[in-house]
Design a protein around this motif. Structure first.
Motif, PDB file in Angstrom:
ATOM      1  N   ASN A 134       0.829  -1.190   0.000  1.00  0.00           N
ATOM      2  CA  ASN A 134       0.000   0.000   0.000  1.00  0.00           C
ATOM      3  C   ASN A 134       0.869   1.248   0.000  1.00  0.00           C
ATOM      4  OD1 ASN A 134      -2.388  -1.432   0.115  1.00  0.00           O
ATOM      5  ND2 ASN A 134      -2.357  -1.528   2.346  1.00  0.00           N
ATOM      6  N   PRO A 135       0.474   2.299  -0.732  1.00  0.00           N
ATOM      7  CA  PRO A 135       1.236   3.538  -0.696  1.00  0.00           C
ATOM      8  C   PRO A 135       1.138   4.175   0.679  1.00  0.00           C
ATOM      9  CG  PRO A 135      -0.839   3.857  -1.853  1.00  0.00           C
ATOM     10  CD  PRO A 135      -0.706   2.385  -1.606  1.00  0.00           C
TER      11      PRO A 135
ATOM     12  N   PRO B 249      -3.253  14.002   7.146  1.00  0.00           N
ATOM     13  CA  PRO B 249      -3.960  13.716   8.402  1.00  0.00           C
ATOM     14  C   PRO B 249      -5.346  13.112   8.215  1.00  0.00           C
ATOM     15  CG  PRO B 249      -2.838  15.817   8.546  1.00  0.00           C
ATOM     16  CD  PRO B 249      -2.697  15.365   7.125  1.00  0.00           C
ATOM     17  N   LEU B 250      -6.160  13.670   7.332  1.00  0.00           N
ATOM     18  CA  LEU B 250      -7.516  13.152   7.172  1.00  0.00           C
ATOM     19  C   LEU B 250      -7.528  11.816   6.442  1.00  0.00           C
ATOM     20  CD1 LEU B 250      -9.534  16.416   6.456  1.00  0.00           C
ATOM     21  CD2 LEU B 250      -9.289  15.157   8.596  1.00  0.00           C
TER      22      LEU B 250
ATOM     23  N   ALA C 148      -8.482   5.968   6.872  1.00  0.00           N
ATOM     24  CA  ALA C 148      -7.968   4.600   6.814  1.00  0.00           C
ATOM     25  C   ALA C 148      -8.083   3.917   8.174  1.00  0.00           C
ATOM     26  CB  ALA C 148      -6.519   4.608   6.339  1.00  0.00           C
ATOM     27  N   ALA C 149      -7.773   4.646   9.249  1.00  0.00           N
ATOM     28  CA  ALA C 149      -7.852   4.070  10.591  1.00  0.00           C
ATOM     29  C   ALA C 149      -9.293   3.746  10.965  1.00  0.00           C
ATOM     30  CB  ALA C 149      -7.246   5.032  11.606  1.00  0.00           C
TER      31      ALA C 149
ATOM     32  N   GLY D 166      -4.288  11.851  17.715  1.00  0.00           N
ATOM     33  CA  GLY D 166      -3.058  11.070  17.617  1.00  0.00           C
ATOM     34  C   GLY D 166      -2.914  10.402  16.267  1.00  0.00           C
ATOM     35  N   ILE D 167      -3.991   9.816  15.774  1.00  0.00           N
ATOM     36  CA  ILE D 167      -3.972   9.176  14.457  1.00  0.00           C
ATOM     37  C   ILE D 167      -3.653  10.200  13.370  1.00  0.00           C
ATOM     38  CG2 ILE D 167      -5.469   8.107  12.721  1.00  0.00           C
ATOM     39  CD1 ILE D 167      -6.843   6.663  15.142  1.00  0.00           C
ATOM     40  N   MET D 168      -4.231  11.378  13.479  1.00  0.00           N
ATOM     41  CA  MET D 168      -3.968  12.417  12.481  1.00  0.00           C
ATOM     42  C   MET D 168      -2.503  12.832  12.481  1.00  0.00           C
ATOM     43  SD  MET D 168      -7.484  14.644  12.884  1.00  0.00           S
ATOM     44  CE  MET D 168      -7.139  15.757  11.513  1.00  0.00           C
TER      45      MET D 168
END
Length: 221
Positions: free
Chosen positions: A2-3, A8-9, A14-15, A75-77
């Motif tokens: 996967n690339p 951030p978004l 994806a998460a 955090g994910i962003m």
């Protein structure tokens, strides 16, 4: 292979998709976001079922709400790989801004409750508490103000330093800076917070986000 996802978004989309996929493989737990384990987090609760923060984030933008994402969605962003099942928000708590926030919640059929879990009407006055809990289709979490006890953290300054990510359709999502999120994690001090703070501290700043002028603007209120 996967690339690499470097926006951030896009990371958040994806998460959230991965969270929904994982949650489909297990039975419901009967646990809400407020019941989350201090180590595992809300990925182990029913908040992970159908988790999609974007309808509420889009509603906040549509209604001009001055709020910033905190917690693990932020955090994910910033690049954290740990998944979550809730969305936590920080706003300034000023009465003049409460009607827009209430309108955003009502537009996605969100339900509000106080810290004991008692239901409250989705009304601007209800949102003036230091913290309210919300449950909306796709996302639940805490909506906090600087009036909540934050220890030595200067939360109003954290809110002023929030940055903005831009998405399709002119979507704007405000979220606390990486450095401030690390400070917040360490101040709370639960096992998951300390682990996630260490992960964020190990990540290099998102240079691509810094280079792109729109994504590096601070959240000006």
């Amino acid at each position: 292979m996967n690339p690499m996802i470097d926006e951030p978004l896009e990371r958040l989309r994806a998460a959230a998709r991965r969270t929904r996929e994982l949650a489909l493989k297990r039975a419901g737990t009967g646990l809400g976001h407020e019941d989350a384990d201090d180590d595992v987090g809300t990925i182990g609760t029913d908040g992970a079922l159908g988790f999609d923060p974007f309808p509420l984030l889009e509603a906040l933008h549509r209604h001009g709400v001055r709020a910033a994402v905190i917690g693990q969605v932020a955090g994910i962003m910033h690049g954290s790989t740990e998944l979550t099942g809730d969305l936590d928000l920080l706003w300034d708590g000023e009465p003049v801004h409460a009607p827009a926030l209430a309108a955003a919640f009502m537009s996605v059929d969100a339900r509000l409750s106080d810290e004991t879990g008692a239901p409250m009407a989705t009304h601007p006055d209800a949102l003036l508490r230091p913290k309210v809990q919300f449950t909306a289709p796709g996302a639940s979490g805490d909506c906090c103000t600087p009036a909540l006890p934050w220890g030595n953290l200067r939360v109003r300054e954290i809110l002023d330093r929030a940055v903005t990510a831009y998405g399709p359709g002119a979507l704007e999502v405000h979220y606390v800076s990486r450095e401030d999120l690390i400070r917040m994690r360490r101040a709370i001090g639960r096992p998951k917070d300390l682990r996630r703070a260490a992960e964020l501290d190990s990540l290099a700043p998102d240079l691509r986000m810094i280079r792109r002028t729109p994504d590096s603007r601070q959240f000006r209120r």
